[in-house]
Write a protein that holds these residues in place. Structure first.
Motif, PDB file in Angstrom:
ATOM      1  N   LEU A 253      37.857  22.429 -17.216  1.00 50.71           N
ATOM      2  CA  LEU A 253      37.674  22.058 -18.619  1.00 50.71           C
ATOM      3  C   LEU A 253      36.201  21.868 -18.949  1.00 50.71           C
ATOM      4  N   LEU A 254      35.448  21.294 -18.007  1.00 52.69           N
ATOM      5  CA  LEU A 254      34.012  21.106 -18.231  1.00 52.69           C
ATOM      6  C   LEU A 254      33.312  22.454 -18.374  1.00 52.69           C
ATOM      7  N   VAL A 255      33.642  23.405 -17.523  1.00 53.05           N
ATOM      8  CA  VAL A 255      33.051  24.742 -17.618  1.00 53.05           C
ATOM      9  C   VAL A 255      33.358  25.354 -18.982  1.00 53.05           C
ATOM     10  N   LEU A 256      34.612  25.254 -19.408  1.00 55.51           N
ATOM     11  CA  LEU A 256      35.003  25.825 -20.688  1.00 55.51           C
ATOM     12  C   LEU A 256      34.270  25.142 -21.838  1.00 55.51           C
ATOM     13  N   GLY A 257      34.150  23.808 -21.768  1.00 55.11           N
ATOM     14  CA  GLY A 257      33.442  23.084 -22.811  1.00 55.11           C
ATOM     15  C   GLY A 257      31.969  23.465 -22.886  1.00 55.11           C
ATOM     16  N   ALA A 267      27.331  26.242 -17.482  1.00 55.29           N
ATOM     17  CA  ALA A 267      28.709  26.462 -17.046  1.00 55.29           C
ATOM     18  C   ALA A 267      28.737  27.110 -15.667  1.00 55.29           C
ATOM     19  N   LEU A 268      27.887  28.113 -15.470  1.00 58.23           N
ATOM     20  CA  LEU A 268      27.835  28.764 -14.157  1.00 58.23           C
ATOM     21  C   LEU A 268      27.300  27.813 -13.093  1.00 58.23           C
ATOM     22  N   ALA A 269      26.350  26.951 -13.469  1.00 60.07           N
ATOM     23  CA  ALA A 269      25.822  25.978 -12.510  1.00 60.07           C
ATOM     24  C   ALA A 269      26.910  25.015 -12.062  1.00 60.07           C
ATOM     25  N   VAL A 270      27.764  24.600 -12.987  1.00 63.53           N
ATOM     26  CA  VAL A 270      28.864  23.704 -12.641  1.00 63.53           C
ATOM     27  C   VAL A 270      29.831  24.409 -11.698  1.00 63.53           C
ATOM     28  N   LEU A 271      30.095  25.675 -11.947  1.00 62.38           N
ATOM     29  CA  LEU A 271      30.987  26.419 -11.058  1.00 62.38           C
ATOM     30  C   LEU A 271      30.415  26.484  -9.639  1.00 62.38           C
ATOM     31  N   ARG A 272      29.108  26.714  -9.531  1.00 61.28           N
ATOM     32  CA  ARG A 272      28.483  26.724  -8.196  1.00 61.28           C
ATOM     33  C   ARG A 272      28.537  25.338  -7.565  1.00 61.28           C
ATOM     34  N   LYS A 273      28.355  24.311  -8.382  1.00 62.68           N
ATOM     35  CA  LYS A 273      28.369  22.942  -7.872  1.00 62.68           C
ATOM     36  C   LYS A 273      29.729  22.583  -7.289  1.00 62.68           C
ATOM     37  N   GLU A 294      35.503  31.709 -13.510  1.00 62.56           N
ATOM     38  CA  GLU A 294      34.162  32.198 -13.176  1.00 62.56           C
ATOM     39  C   GLU A 294      34.018  33.675 -13.560  1.00 62.56           C
ATOM     40  N   ARG A 295      35.043  34.472 -13.322  1.00 59.05           N
ATOM     41  CA  ARG A 295      34.988  35.878 -13.700  1.00 59.05           C
ATOM     42  C   ARG A 295      34.864  36.038 -15.210  1.00 59.05           C
ATOM     43  N   LEU A 296      35.593  35.215 -15.955  1.00 56.32           N
ATOM     44  CA  LEU A 296      35.545  35.303 -17.411  1.00 56.32           C
ATOM     45  C   LEU A 296      34.178  34.909 -17.950  1.00 56.32           C
ATOM     46  N   VAL A 297      33.585  33.866 -17.367  1.00 52.57           N
ATOM     47  CA  VAL A 297      32.261  33.430 -17.810  1.00 52.57           C
ATOM     48  C   VAL A 297      31.231  34.515 -17.518  1.00 52.57           C
ATOM     49  N   LEU A 298      31.283  35.083 -16.324  1.00 49.36           N
ATOM     50  CA  LEU A 298      30.334  36.138 -15.973  1.00 49.36           C
ATOM     51  C   LEU A 298      30.500  37.355 -16.871  1.00 49.36           C
ATOM     52  N   ALA A 299      31.738  37.635 -17.278  1.00 47.55           N
ATOM     53  CA  ALA A 299      31.995  38.778 -18.162  1.00 47.55           C
ATOM     54  C   ALA A 299      31.742  38.452 -19.624  1.00 47.55           C
ATOM     55  N   GLN A 300      31.413  37.164 -19.925  1.00 43.98           N
ATOM     56  CA  GLN A 300      31.213  36.700 -21.306  1.00 43.98           C
ATOM     57  C   GLN A 300      32.404  37.100 -22.185  1.00 43.98           C
ATOM     58  N   ASP A 301      33.576  36.833 -21.653  1.00 46.85           N
ATOM     59  CA  ASP A 301      34.800  37.187 -22.365  1.00 46.85           C
ATOM     60  C   ASP A 301      34.839  36.448 -23.705  1.00 46.85           C
TER      61      ASP A 301
END
Length: 1013
Positions: A253-257, A267-273, A294-301
């Motif tokens: 939820l934090l990544v999405l927010g 958002a990507l930093a949180v995913l790595r964390k 993570e795939r969706l964020v990288l693809a900027q869906d």
């Protein structure tokens, strides 16, 4: 009912003379006391209304330190021993706790020598502290139990609010979900059962509640994110992840927010964390949800940016990417289970299919429930078709299995067990014990007990087996998850054509290739889908008939739907030959009492309450079983229950209604029972329309209006005198809610039909017609009614009810004369009404007469005295609980202020006081659900805004008032007697046209907001 014009000009002496001839002087002999059931002006005792549920008298809180309140006052429980004693009893949830168990809870390992005797002392003390509720703590066997209602305990309230929030979230109502979940978390004031010692049972209960609390926190954050408040959600999610770093949903939820805040890098930093955290401390990779996110964020869906549904607040429900749709992830074809999918397309169930997929990923027993023909079997087949399964899935058709003991053998046959010599249940367990797979048990409603017992046995012995059942009712097995399959919606949330029309059009296209619906055919299709309740089976049968009939003809002949729709085509998944047979499958096996009640429910229009169902229950059945029968009918998907409103609203699908009407052995008696209930309802509400409970009464009438119309229509045909009485008693409802045209039509029809009605009922009806005439007719018609109809029907006015009607006639006439400028006639009529009200002890007549006389003082050139009288009348009305006279007094007061502002430079500045009075008047009329007089308030407010140098707002409001008045059926010219100054001169022609166009688009809330500024 008086005219809306309070201050106006123009004489009408003919009507004045008619009433003066028959007027009563203050010294007239008094009549006997008016019975409460006969007069609409009797003051009624108030009662609490509104809210989802009422706060219980006793409240017990264990989500934190143990506390008790009784009638809102804190109960002093004393020291820790008393608090532990009560908390332990609450933990038992009404079950007895032995003396030894209570001793352990109160003292642990440090129990006193005579622990049981000491325990009895604490029990006695606790009973004294509970006061009037001491009986809830009772001795039971060798222990005690506390039988407090579940809704009085904060753990139950928390659970209900949590469930409500989750339902709102599932229904895409993010704001409502956020409110419910915030309320749920507010119940927590510390650790659960904070006063209890750490026994195994307490630790387990505390752990369960704590997990629910953590879930509620996440649901609340998901709701905030779905509501569009991403910045605040991010701040709270950062704290939530610090508090519980291993709960992956919070990180997701934090990544999405963060992404929705435009912080893709963060958002990507949180995913790595979180990936590093899980690897370093637990040695595991992130779960599927985080990996997919993570795939969706990288693809900027782009779908990540749209918080339009509650599902968006949970990353697991985001759209699949192309990587997810690779061949290695595609499901295994369902054909290997031995049952092919139907050739027709599957439409309108994407949400249910997704929900079923999520539930069965976590749960092992799921039941699809819903009415006949709704598509439960098709949904199960489509789910199974998209599910990878090494062995199954296995579909077991139980519709043709009649004996409970054959169920196990039918399952064995379906999964391919050959030569089962001994008990088939043991054979099933032997084969399925160590194999994963999905077992679908279709059409279980007639074998519920046998299927439930076998399902428990198989799930217990086969840990990798999942069971999906379809039924009209749940199995009622511990751990069972039920998913309701509802009819397809006729309209989508945005107002476009819904899934029901999509299915109908698709099926028509299969029998009429190349067909495209015209605008007229779309309208006919909406009628067909509505009449057939959006039931897929019925829609498919209707589509098949388009080979012979047009959609308009089908819509026209659906009164005989069972003959019209014909038989089910070959290859359909349903085992029923016709729609009639599908309904009969649900109705005929019902217990006798349930079926007897069901066949009495078809006359209800728009639903019914438990009280209404009880009123029509056939003779010879126990009234106390109405709730039990309704519960049975709801559980069997024959009746639907809407528990989101109070009281709960029950409904029959139109197709089931048609079946019940066709099968009812005594349809005339059933309709008479329904009409009798309608008459009783009108009698109860009519008494309240003029008193303190006017608002709740109007809301009740609005809720039951379709039933009232059906009951009146029945009585017009069979008992016209009762119809006349009902439409006359409802006079203020017709006017207050803008149903004046309907009221006049029904009054005229009833007066023509009820030739043998009593003089009193005819007088009441004529009086109602006169009050409606003030809004849609002219003074000549009002005068005719008085001369030729009302006064003769009232006779010698010796009876209290006749005297009350005579007093109301004078109130109506006084207000009419005040509006047209005959001040003397208005004062005399109001004085007569005051005298009658004093004789009868009727506050409404007395206060109404006084407020009119105060208004006549203003018209005589004594504004200070008149305004003081209006203020006094408003105060007296409020003291008696009468909102309508208070609102009328404040409306007249506002008009007086505006006239003085307009007439004298010394009185400038009274516009603000007028607007204050108008706001109060609007509030009073809103409390009474009086739409018509709220229109009058807003019409006057338009002039007030003009005098307050707000010409654009004034013209906007006047245009909006005219628009809504026409919609309500009120003559707009009757609202324009107070029009100061002339609004047409305030702006240029272009400015005025723009303001008027804006006004016609204003909602009711928009209009009210203008006078709040």
């Amino acid at each position: 009912m008086p005219t809306l014009a309070i201050i106006g000009a123009g004489p009408n002496l003919g009507l004045a003379a008619a009433l003066r001839f028959g007027a009563e002087a203050p010294g007239t002999d008094r009549g006997t006391a008016l019975q409460p059931a006969t007069g609409p002006g009797m003051k009624q005792a108030g009662h609490p209304t509104g809210g989802s549920y009422t706060e219980p008298v006793l409240v017990v809180r264990v989500l934190g330190p143990t506390r008790v309140t009784s009638d809102g006052m804190a109960v002093d429980l004393g020291g820790p021993q008393s608090r532990r004693l009560l908390a332990r009893l609450v933990l038992a949830d009404g079950r007895p706790v032995t003396d030894d168990g209570l001793v352990e809870a109160v003292w642990g390992d440090e129990a006193p020598a005579r622990a049981v005797s000491s325990l009895q002392v604490y029990v006695s003390r606790l009973r004294r502290q509970l006061g009037a509720h001491r009986g809830l703590l009772e001795r039971s066997g060798s222990g005690y139990r506390f039988v407090v209602p579940p809704e009085s305990v904060d753990t139950v309230q928390f659970g209900r609010d949590l469930d409500l929030g989750r339902r709102f979230l599932a229904d895409n109502a993010a704001s409502e979900a956020l409110d419910a979940l915030t309320t749920a978390l507010a119940h927590w004031q510390g650790d659960a059962y904070a006063d209890l010692l750490d026994t195994a049972e307490v630790v387990a209960a505390r752990g369960h509640l704590t997990e629910l609390r953590e879930t509620a926190v996440e649901e609340q954050l998901a709701a905030r994110l779905a509501a569009g408040d991403a910045p605040k959600a991010v701040a709270e999610l950062e704290e939530a992840t610090r508090a519980a770093p291993y709960r992956e949903r919070r990180w997701a939820l934090l990544v999405l927010g963060l992404y929705r805040c435009g912080r893709q890098a963060d958002a990507l930093a949180v995913l790595r964390k979180v990936r590093a955290l899980l690897a370093d401390e637990l040695g595991v990779d992130p779960g599927p949800e985080l990996q997919r996110l993570e795939r969706l964020v990288l693809a900027q869906d782009p779908q990540l940016m749209f918080p339009t549904t509650s599902a968006d607040a949970s990353p697991r429900n985001l759209p699949m990417t192309s990587a997810d749709a690779s061949p290695r992830n595609l499901p295994t074809p369902f054909a290997r289970s031995g049952l092919g999918r139907p050739l027709s397309s599957f439409r309108g169930r994407d949400a249910e299919l997704g929900q079923l997929t999520r539930i069965l990923a976590e749960q092992r027993l799921v039941t699809l429930i819903g009415p006949a023909g709704v598509g439960k079997t098709r949904l199960a087949v489509e789910y199974a078709a998209a599910r990878p399964d090494g062995d199954g899935p296995w579909l077991v058709r139980l519709a043709d299995v009649r004996e409970p003991e054959v169920v196990a053998q039918a399952i064995a046959d379906a999964i391919g067990l050959a030569q089962v010599v001994h008990d088939p249940r043991l054979a099933l367990i032997g084969v399925l014990a160590h194999r994963p797979g999905l077992l679908i048990l279709d059409n279980c409603e007639h074998l519920v007990d046998a299927v439930a017992a076998l399902a428990i046995e198989l799930i217990t012995a086969c840990p990798r087996l999942r069971v999906l059942t379809t039924s009209r009712e749940p199995l009622r097995v511990d751990g069972e998850i039920t998913l309701a399959v509802e009819p397809l919606p006729v309209a989508a949330a945005d107002g476009s054509d819904g899934a029901a029309l999509s299915l109908l059009f698709d099926r028509i296209a299969t029998v009429r290739p190349g067909w495209t619906p015209s605008a007229a055919e779309r309208e006919h299709a909406r009628r067909v889908c509505t009449a057939l309740d959006g039931i897929p089976l019925a829609l498919e049968l209707a589509a098949a008939r388009t080979q012979l009939l047009g959609l308009g003809e089908i819509a026209q002949h659906l009164g005989d739907r069972f003959a019209l729709l014909g038989s089910v085509p070959r290859g359909s998944l349903t085992h029923h030959a016709t729609l009639d047979a599908a309904i009969a499958w649900s109705v005929e096996p019902l217990p006798a009492a349930d079926r007897a009640l069901l066949l009495r429910l078809w006359p209800f229009e728009g639903g019914f309450s438990l009280e209404a169902a009880t009123a029509v229950r056939p003779d010879g059945t126990r009234q106390a079983t109405t709730f039990e029968s309704l519960a049975s009918l709801v559980s069997r998907s024959v009746v639907s229950a809407d528990t989101t409103v109070t009281p709960t609203r029950y409904r029959l699908l139109e197709t089931i209604r048609a079946y019940c009407q066709a099968c009812d052995p005594e349809p005339a008696a059933t309709q008479e029972a329904h009409a009798h209930w309608v008459r009783d309802l009108v009698d109860r509400c009519a008494v309240q329309l003029y008193g303190v409970e006017a608002g709740p009464a109007i809301r009740t009438i609005l809720r039951e209006l379709p039933n009232l119309r059906a009951g009146i229509a029945h009585d017009l045909r069979h008992r016209p005198e009762m119809a006349l009485r009902m439409v006359g008693l409802l006079d203020w409802f017709w006017i207050r809610r803008g149903h004046v045209a309907e009221g006049k039509r029904l009054l005229d029809a009833a007066l023509r039909a009820a030739t043998d009605a009593s003089d009193t009922d005819r007088a009441r009806a004529h009086l109602a017609g006169m009050s409606i005439g003030f809004l849609i007719e002219d003074s000549v018609e009002a005068e005719r009614r008085c001369h030729e109809e009302i006064l003769p029907a009232l006779g010698d006015r010796a009876e209290p009810e006749q005297r009350l009607l005579y007093g109301m006639l004078h109130i109506y006439a006084a207000m009419w004369w005040l509006g047209i400028g005959d001040i003397d006639a208005s004062h005399d009529a109001a004085s007569t009404a005051i005298a009658i009200g004093t004789d009868l002890g009727d506050d409404w007549l007395t206060v109404s007469g006084r407020m009119i006389n105060a208004a006549t003082l203003i018209r005589r050139g004594q504004p200070e005295a008149g305004e003081a009288g209006l203020l006094q009348a408003a105060a007296q009305a409020l003291a008696a609980g009468l909102s309508w006279p208070a609102g009328w007094s404040e409306l007249a007061l506002a008009q007086s202020y505006l006239l003085r502002h307009q007439a004298s430079a010394e009185a400038q500045g009274r516009t603000a006081a007028a607007l204050d009075a108008l706001r109060r008047a609007h509030m009073r009329f809103q409390h009474e659900e009086d739409m018509t007089y709220m229109i009058a308030v807003l019409d006057t407010a338009a002039s007030a805004l003009a005098l307050a140098d707000r010409p654009h707002d004034a013209i906007r409001l006047r245009a909006a008032v005219q628009h809504h008045a026409r919609r309500l059926g009120v003559r707009p010219d009757l609202l324009s007697r107070f029009n100061a100054p002339q609004l047409d001169t305030l702006l240029t022609e272009r400015e005025r046209a723009s303001a008027e166009a804006d006004g016609t688009r204003m909602s009711w809330t928009d209009m009210v907001d203008l006078i709040k500024v």
